[in-house]
Design an enzyme around this catalytic site. Structure first.
Site, PDB file in Angstrom:
ATOM      1  N   CYS A 118      -7.775  -7.513  -3.599  1.00 10.33           N
ATOM      2  CA  CYS A 118      -6.329  -7.327  -3.457  1.00 10.33           C
ATOM      3  C   CYS A 118      -5.725  -8.063  -2.269  1.00 10.33           C
ATOM      4  O   CYS A 118      -4.506  -8.246  -2.220  1.00 10.33           O
ATOM      5  CB  CYS A 118      -5.991  -5.847  -3.343  1.00 10.33           C
ATOM      6  SG  CYS A 118      -6.469  -4.880  -4.783  1.00 10.33           S
ATOM      7  N   HIS A 176       1.762  -4.778  -8.626  1.00 12.79           N
ATOM      8  CA  HIS A 176       0.742  -5.327  -7.723  1.00 12.79           C
ATOM      9  C   HIS A 176      -0.046  -6.422  -8.451  1.00 12.79           C
ATOM     10  O   HIS A 176      -1.099  -6.154  -9.026  1.00 12.79           O
ATOM     11  CB  HIS A 176      -0.163  -4.170  -7.286  1.00 12.79           C
ATOM     12  CG  HIS A 176      -1.336  -4.535  -6.445  1.00 12.79           C
ATOM     13  ND1 HIS A 176      -1.445  -5.700  -5.725  1.00 12.79           N
ATOM     14  CD2 HIS A 176      -2.493  -3.842  -6.208  1.00 12.79           C
ATOM     15  CE1 HIS A 176      -2.600  -5.705  -5.070  1.00 12.79           C
ATOM     16  NE2 HIS A 176      -3.251  -4.598  -5.361  1.00 12.79           N
ATOM     17  N   CYS A 232      -5.222  -2.466   1.517  1.00 13.40           N
ATOM     18  CA  CYS A 232      -6.553  -1.955   1.219  1.00 13.40           C
ATOM     19  C   CYS A 232      -7.202  -2.926   0.232  1.00 13.40           C
ATOM     20  O   CYS A 232      -6.511  -3.687  -0.447  1.00 13.40           O
ATOM     21  CB  CYS A 232      -6.488  -0.551   0.632  1.00 13.40           C
ATOM     22  SG  CYS A 232      -5.584  -0.417  -0.932  1.00 13.40           S
TER      23      CYS A 232
END
Length: 403
Positions: A91, A359, A389
């Site tokens: 991510c 996202h 994160c």
């Protein structure tokens, strides 16, 4: 050491990551090339203007495989002498691309870079690359692997966050995102996605649900409860790792977790000489970068130690930061960050986040850096920190300062 400056930052709108999403017809390569072209055109870049293109994407298979970065350069209007580097830190891939580029410049390896990332989650589904940590039992059992949704629920259980707190954060994310769009706060960075005929496909984030309220979220069932308790019983595995917990409190659902979307973003980074050569002014400098590893089961608490490290490395305190962007992978991630640093929620994710707008894994890190810069300028603030994160237990952070 040479300073690394942000000269420009752009992103596409985020389209729903499914077959009926507005961006579904666009490939990762073409969406990336569009971002690169926008940076080239907006800044009048000519020839071998940048040293490299560093591009993040998470699911590196099929059309997102084969060094997507280089393919996108060749599909764009950039000079073919510019190489491309595809990277994957899950991510944080888009942020890590920016951080690597900045540190290359600081070390003297080139005057400028384009960095960012892409993810077409509707075309190349998350998890379709078959990551060993999830599918190889000899690894998964050894590290007590659980899916990210379970990890988010472990955070809620460990740190005492309720369903109501998570839902309230989600409602506020939707409210802020809707207000940001109403007030055109993203107009400096958004580039419309167009088809081969020049017709606009998408010019605003389409995942938003501005009417979301506590009542509408209260009826949603926890998304990871069955996965944790029944098949294949990840809660039992987690409780072996954390025997002090009696049970996992499953508070997350589709409404307080990040949305699956398509999108891309890019940042133009260079030294002082680059800006002078092209007659463009820097908007901010990248003051510090950081990355860390941590417990791979709870997995998503990385923004806390990453922030602690970047502050220590740069000799700063949390009070020195004017605005924060903390990726809303799940509500508990942001709640834990605010709890750990006692940060005023009003300066965290001012314009909403991934719960409201989605996202797009490989792009999000670059998106939130650009959003942070825009908001620092809008509020006439000086210093911002962006952090995410990361799957498998990592965290990353970037501090930027306006110039």
């Amino acid at each position: 050491m040479t300073e690394a400056y942000i000269y420009d930052a752009v992103r596409t709108p985020r389209g729903k990551g499914r077959k009926d999403g507005s961006l579904h017809e666009v490939t990762s390569v073409r969406l990336s090339a569009g971002v690169m072209n926008a940076l080239k055109e907006r800044n009048n870049l000519e020839g071998h203007a940048v040293e490299d293109v560093i591009w993040g994407n998470v699911t590196q298979v099929k059309e997102q495989g084969g060094c997507l970065a280089r393919t996108a350069v060749l599909a764009s209007d950039l000079d073919e002498r510019i190489p491309g580097l595809a990277i994957n830190r899950f991510c944080a891939s888009g942020m890590e691309a920016v951080n690597i580029a900045a540190n290359q410049i600081k070390g003297g390896a080139g005057n400028a870079y384009i960095a960012g990332g892409v993810e077409m989650m509707g075309r190349v589904p998350m998890g379709s690359d078959g990551a060993a940590i999830a599918v190889d039992p000899s690894v998964a059992m050894e590290v007590y692997f659980v899916p990210q949704g379970i990890s988010a629920d472990i955070i809620a259980t460990e740190y005492g966050f309720s369903r109501e707190q998570a839902d309230a954060l989600a409602v506020e994310s939707q409210r802020r995102a809707a207000k940001a769009w109403e007030e055109n706060r993203f107009e400096k960075s958004i580039i419309a996605v167009k088809d081969v005929n020049g017709l606009t496909i998408l010019d605003r984030d389409e995942y938003l649900r501005p009417g979301t309220d506590m009542d509408s979220l209260s009826g949603l069932k926890p998304a990871f409860k069955e996965q944790g308790e029944v098949m294949p019983g990840f809660d039992k595995l987690a409780l072996m790792k954390y025997p002090h917990l009696d049970a996992i409190n499953h508070i997350h659902h589709a409404g307080n977790s990040s949305g699956i979307v398509d999108g891309a973003a890019g940042v133009l980074i260079g030294n002082k000489e680059f800006g002078e050569a092209y007659g463009i002014k820097p908007r901010a400098r990248i003051k510090a970068t950081a990355k860390i590893g941590l417990d791979p089961t709870i997995m998503l608490t990385g923004p806390v130690p990453a922030t602690q490290k970047i502050l220590a490395d740069s000799g700063m305190a949390i009070s020195d930061i004017d605005l924060f962007e903390v990726n809303e992978a799940f509500a508990s991630v942001v709640l834990r960050f605010q709890q750990a640093f006692d940060v005023d929620p009003s300066i965290v994710n001012v314009n909403g986040g991934s719960i409201a707008m989605g996202h797009p894994l490989g792009a999000t890190g670059a998106i939130i850096i650009g959003t942070l810069l825009d908001e620092l300028e809008r509020q006439d603030k000086e210093t911002g920190l962006a952090t995410l994160c990361i799957a498998s237990g990592m965290g990353a952070a970037t501090i930027i300062e306006r110039v």
